[in-house]
Enzyme design. Sequence first.
Site, PDB file in Angstrom:
ATOM      1  CB  CYS A 155      56.099  41.700 106.279  1.00 57.08           C
ATOM      2  SG  CYS A 155      57.469  41.096 107.279  1.00 57.08           S
ATOM      3  CG  HIS A 213      56.045  45.788 106.765  1.00 56.08           C
ATOM      4  ND1 HIS A 213      55.855  45.302 108.035  1.00 56.08           N
ATOM      5  CD2 HIS A 213      57.146  45.153 106.274  1.00 56.08           C
ATOM      6  CE1 HIS A 213      56.802  44.412 108.300  1.00 56.08           C
ATOM      7  NE2 HIS A 213      57.605  44.306 107.255  1.00 56.08           N
ATOM      8  CG  ASN A 264      59.957  43.544 110.125  1.00 59.02           C
ATOM      9  OD1 ASN A 264      58.758  43.403 110.377  1.00 59.02           O
ATOM     10  ND2 ASN A 264      60.490  43.139 108.990  1.00 59.02           N
TER      11      ASN A 264
END
Length: 328
Positions: free
Chosen positions: A112, A253, A283
């Site tokens: 990520c 993020h 996500n």
Amino acid sequence: MRAMITAISHYVPEHVLTNADLEKMVHTSDEWITSRTGIKERRILGQNLGASYMATHAAQNVLEQRGVPARELDLIIVATVTPDMSVPSTAALIQDKLHADNCGGFDINGGCSGFLCALTTGAQFIESGRYQKVLVIGTDAMSAIIDYEDRNTCILFGDAAGAVLLEPTNNPDWGIEDFELHLDGSGAPYLCVPAGGSLQPASLDTVAKKLHYVRQDGKKVFKEAVKGMKKVVSSLLVKNGVDAQDIKLFIPHQANKRIIDAVANSLNLNSEQVYINIFKYGNTTSATIPMAMSEAYLDKMMQKGDRIILGAFGAGFTWGGVFLKWAI
Ligand code: UT7
């Protein structure tokens, strides 16, 4: 010489998977998902399209926005954990679709934090004076590696791509000021896709055991994410002599709204300083940060010269931050 973002865009697939849809697929509820994650819906890519499809759309928008023909690109760097294929790179497939006939390129897997790894790598090629136009993309079709029978993971992820163009500037009021990247591989077991690589190649057994899907110890990752992101962002602030109040926007993020809130609170950032769009997309791994930056830009939340902080945490464990001054 420093690298600045001169164009930005993103792409999301049309198909929306809502919490109500997930209620029909696994034992969960809109109330649980919303209160534990902040997510209401996510986008899902159609079959047989791949991460390069979304990336190419985002990249084409970026080139159009800046009026740059694809043949002028020097380099394409793609952050992804869901490449179309393991060989060749997704960068190669995007190069071909864009007809970017005069460039190099490669993929980066930074979990990520992948987009921050790609962005800072691209910046080095600009700062060295070697290249003038570097396309940096974060793209992930997470739906390809999610088990939609596992309520621990299937509620979290979505598909998207975001892209930026990096170009050189000598103006100290614009561009990437500083960054930090970190890696701790002892975190590998807590967030991984166990099979499909050279350690456990695909077999009937790996498929039967569902080893090609994301496995996550959510609690452990949650704790480490708050710790890692907080540490890296405060370190960047201190190193650069910047107070939290001087930051126009913190663009983190988007893995869980509770992680973002905890990091923002610990840094004394108020809610207007934090960009959150997780409720719409979930996500999207390598795509969250460029997509959030792109939406914040479209919403006119950043002016030229504004101080922006990006922060990420993900599989590896990887974590990192970028401090930049907005340039468009
Ligand atoms: O971007 C990469 C990094 N990834 C992350 O940052 C993700 C980090 N982790 C998280 O976001 C959170 O840990 C999750 C959202 C994954 C889970 O939230 P949590 O508050 O840590 O819940 P939990 O895992 O402790 O589960 C609490 C309960 C459990 O039931 P019991 O054992 O208490 O009876 C779970 O089985 O909630 C249950 N549960 C669910 N219930 C309804 C887990 N998933 C679900 C679900 N719907 N989808």
